[in-house]
Write a protein that holds these residues in place. Structure first.
Motif, short mmCIF file in Angstrom:
data_model
loop_
_atom_site.label_atom_id
_atom_site.label_comp_id
_atom_site.label_asym_id
_atom_site.label_seq_id
_atom_site.Cartn_x
_atom_site.Cartn_y
_atom_site.Cartn_z
N ALA A 1 -19.92 -52.16 9.67
CA ALA A 1 -21.38 -52.50 10.70
C ALA A 1 -20.33 -52.04 11.96
CB ALA A 1 -20.90 -54.17 11.23
N ALA A 2 -19.13 -51.94 12.38
CA ALA A 2 -19.34 -51.63 13.48
C ALA A 2 -20.43 -50.44 13.65
CB ALA A 2 -17.72 -51.06 14.18
N VAL A 3 -19.36 -49.08 13.19
CA VAL A 3 -20.40 -47.66 13.11
C VAL A 3 -22.03 -47.47 13.64
CG1 VAL A 3 -20.62 -45.96 12.02
CG2 VAL A 3 -18.09 -46.82 12.47
N VAL A 4 -22.45 -48.97 12.40
CA VAL A 4 -23.23 -48.58 12.42
C VAL A 4 -24.23 -49.27 13.87
CG1 VAL A 4 -25.47 -50.36 11.55
CG2 VAL A 4 -23.86 -48.86 9.55
N GLY A 5 -23.48 -50.63 14.04
CA GLY A 5 -23.97 -50.91 15.05
C GLY A 5 -24.30 -50.14 16.33
N THR B 1 -16.04 -39.14 20.48
CA THR B 1 -17.35 -40.38 20.24
C THR B 1 -16.89 -41.89 20.81
OG1 THR B 1 -18.03 -40.19 18.05
CG2 THR B 1 -18.06 -38.23 19.49
N ASP B 2 -18.23 -42.19 20.59
CA ASP B 2 -17.79 -43.81 20.26
C ASP B 2 -17.97 -44.38 18.97
OD1 ASP B 2 -19.82 -45.90 22.79
OD2 ASP B 2 -19.43 -43.99 23.69
N ILE B 3 -19.42 -43.46 18.10
CA ILE B 3 -19.10 -43.49 16.44
C ILE B 3 -17.30 -43.88 16.64
CG2 ILE B 3 -19.90 -42.93 15.07
CD1 ILE B 3 -21.73 -41.16 16.09
N GLN B 4 -17.36 -42.93 16.36
CA GLN B 4 -15.46 -42.33 16.06
C GLN B 4 -14.61 -43.96 16.35
OE1 GLN B 4 -15.00 -38.81 17.92
NE2 GLN B 4 -14.27 -37.51 15.93
N SER B 5 -14.83 -44.42 18.11
CA SER B 5 -14.21 -45.46 18.51
C SER B 5 -14.65 -46.71 17.69
CB SER B 5 -14.10 -45.32 19.95
OG SER B 5 -14.24 -44.02 20.56
N LEU C 1 -23.61 -42.85 22.17
CA LEU C 1 -23.27 -41.81 20.87
C LEU C 1 -21.67 -41.57 21.14
CD1 LEU C 1 -25.73 -40.17 18.71
CD2 LEU C 1 -25.05 -42.67 18.44
N THR C 2 -22.19 -40.99 22.68
CA THR C 2 -20.35 -40.75 23.26
C THR C 2 -20.59 -41.34 25.10
OG1 THR C 2 -19.29 -38.63 22.99
CG2 THR C 2 -21.30 -38.63 23.56
N GLN C 3 -19.63 -41.63 25.21
CA GLN C 3 -19.34 -41.91 26.60
C GLN C 3 -19.89 -42.68 26.73
OE1 GLN C 3 -20.48 -37.33 27.86
NE2 GLN C 3 -19.49 -38.01 29.52
N GLY C 4 -19.63 -43.56 25.75
CA GLY C 4 -20.10 -44.96 26.14
C GLY C 4 -19.26 -46.66 26.52
N PRO C 5 -19.23 -47.24 26.50
CA PRO C 5 -18.76 -48.96 25.97
C PRO C 5 -17.77 -49.13 25.44
CG PRO C 5 -20.75 -48.92 25.79
CD PRO C 5 -21.28 -47.72 26.01
N ALA C 6 -17.57 -48.36 23.60
CA ALA C 6 -16.95 -47.97 22.64
C ALA C 6 -15.44 -47.54 22.73
CB ALA C 6 -17.96 -48.14 21.07
N VAL C 7 -15.42 -46.10 23.74
CA VAL C 7 -14.02 -45.32 24.19
C VAL C 7 -13.69 -46.22 25.32
CG1 VAL C 7 -13.73 -43.15 25.19
CG2 VAL C 7 -15.66 -43.68 23.75
N GLU C 8 -13.88 -46.72 26.00
CA GLU C 8 -13.35 -47.58 27.29
C GLU C 8 -12.43 -48.75 25.73
OE1 GLU C 8 -13.21 -50.44 30.94
OE2 GLU C 8 -15.24 -48.75 30.47
N ALA C 9 -13.27 -49.16 25.52
CA ALA C 9 -12.90 -51.22 24.68
C ALA C 9 -12.59 -50.63 23.88
CB ALA C 9 -14.26 -51.60 24.13
N PHE C 10 -11.79 -49.48 23.14
CA PHE C 10 -11.09 -48.47 22.31
C PHE C 10 -9.48 -48.73 22.95
CE2 PHE C 10 -9.27 -45.05 20.25
CZ PHE C 10 -8.02 -46.12 18.74
#
Length: 409
Positions: free
Chosen positions: A25-29, A268-272, A36-45
């Motif tokens: 679900a996290a990846v689908v989100g 990437t945000d997907i991986q993060s 997909l990259t250089q977004g907020p998920a990277v900083e959150a991780f």
């Protein structure tokens, strides 16, 4: 333990990821979002990883090798500098140092634990100086989920003027005691930086992914700088103010500068998103791996002295990544390749961690006369058995019973 259990008789690889519906679900989100990259998920991780390890900064990267390379680059290594690396590690610990321009001085290890100690590290420092190199970095490897002795190695590094970069790719979730204080690996209590990997067989998975933790803001800035092509959009770092700044003194929105070359080592945000979801279950993953290792230790008693577990150290609460068995193949009258093939025929995967790096052709050409008896002795007896959270207690019995059938015929 979350995630599906292994079905009876299923093939047991030596390691594998544990992915559940929350991870998916996290990846689908992210896939349904804007970045997909250089977004907020990277900083959150990065924020979550820094909090989990107790470090001031965490800088995510494309993989653990990239993280090692970034750490060495951030220290400004130059030709003639040397990095001390234990011979028992994956290729990347040494290769990344060489790619950063440094020489590599290989250190021997304790054949019972696979870990480099202060005595072996000091011998490698002496060899480096005898070769005319400048020892600059000590790179202890926390092997199989156990930590190197950071008190002893940190004291040595301070006395010899070395920066410490912990290769902690096996040890996320472990605790290490330094100076009488127990702290998570990655808190960098006795190091400049610690490096992690999130490959699928590691404790948490991102598909591919890595990170560096540090308490030094200048190093964190350099890590981020080299991770993204050496670019900066910060006007404080511009050298050409006329080109970079608007008339009101703000940065022109299109403008960036490169003071020195960097690389594209971004996560990437997907991986993060996957890594961040997995990080919430780190404690459960570590606990399950410890339980399985305790079961292995008990079950392998029946195979002593032919087989014994990897030696355990007193200064660490491990986060087991590998289950290494030390096997006297000669006494058993069977070769390691034959054992691995027979285990596989019984549905049990295995692997060897690691071929001593100084034995590789590239390094043999650079250090042809180097002999490291501890690393060679360890390598001659090591075999990694299945270890991952979805294993059942019965799976451990199945693995040990297969070994018994092969080694006590």
């Amino acid at each position: 333990m979350s995630g599906p259990a292994m079905s009876a008789g299923a093939f047991l690889p030596y390691g594998r990821q544990s992915v559940d519906e929350d991870d998916i679900a996290a990846v689908v989100g992210v896939l349904r979002g804007d970045f997909l990259t250089q977004g907020p998920a990277v900083e959150a991780f990065e924020s979550a990883l820094a909090a989990r390890t107790g470090a001031a900064h965490a800088v995510a990267s494309a993989n653990g090798t990239a993280a090692l390379h970034l750490a060495y680059l951030a220290l400004g290594l130059e030709p003639g500098d040397a990095v001390v690396v234990p011979a028992n590690t994956f290729l990347a610990t040494a290769s990344a140092a060489r790619l950063a321009g440094a020489e590599v001085a290989f250190a021997d290890i304790d054949p019972e634990t696979g870990l480099m100690g202060a005595e072996q590290a000091m011998a490698a420092v002496a060899r480096a100086r005898a070769a005319g190199w400048r020892p600059r970095v000590l790179a202890p490897v926390h092997f199989a989920g156990q930590c190197a002795d950071m008190d002893a190695l940190g004291t040595l590094a301070a006395a010899e003027g070395l920066a410490v970069v912990e290769d902690a790719c096996h040890a996320l979730g472990a605790l290490v005691r330094t100076g009488g204080i127990t702290a998570p690996v990655g808190a960098c209590a006795r190091s400049a930086m610690a490096v992690f990997s999130f490959h699928p067989v590691k404790t948490i998975a991102a598909g591919e992914g890595g990170a560096v933790t540090t308490n030094d803001p200048a190093l964190a800035t350099r890590l981020r700088h080299f991770r993204n092509h050496g670019m900066t959009r910060d006007p404080a770092g511009f050298s050409d103010h006329e080109a970079g700044l608007a008339t009101d003194g703000t940065a022109n929105p299109w403008y960036y500068e490169m003071a020195e070359p960097g690389l594209n080592y971004r996560l990437t945000d997907i991986q993060s998103a996957l890594a961040l979801s997995q990080l919430t279950r780190l404690d459960a993953f570590v606990a399950r791996r410890r339980r399985l290792m305790d079961l292995y230790a008990t079950r392998l008693i029946s195979l002593a002295p032919l087989v014994r577990p990897l030696g355990r150290v007193s200064w660490c609460d491990p986060a087991w990544h590998l289950c290494v068995a030390l096997i006297d193949f000669a006494a058993a009258g069977v070769g390691r390749a034959a054992v691995m093939a027979a285990l596989r025929a019984r549905g049990v995967g295995s692997q060897v961690h690691y071929i001593p790096v100084h034995r590789q052709p590239y390094w043999r050409r650079r250090c042809p006369d180097l002999t490291l008896p501890g690393a060679d002795a360890y390598y001659g007896q090591a075999l990694s058995l299945p270890l991952f959270p979805a294993m059942t207690d019965g799976d451990v019995d199945r693995v040990v019973e297969a070994l018994e059938a092969l080694l006590t015929h």
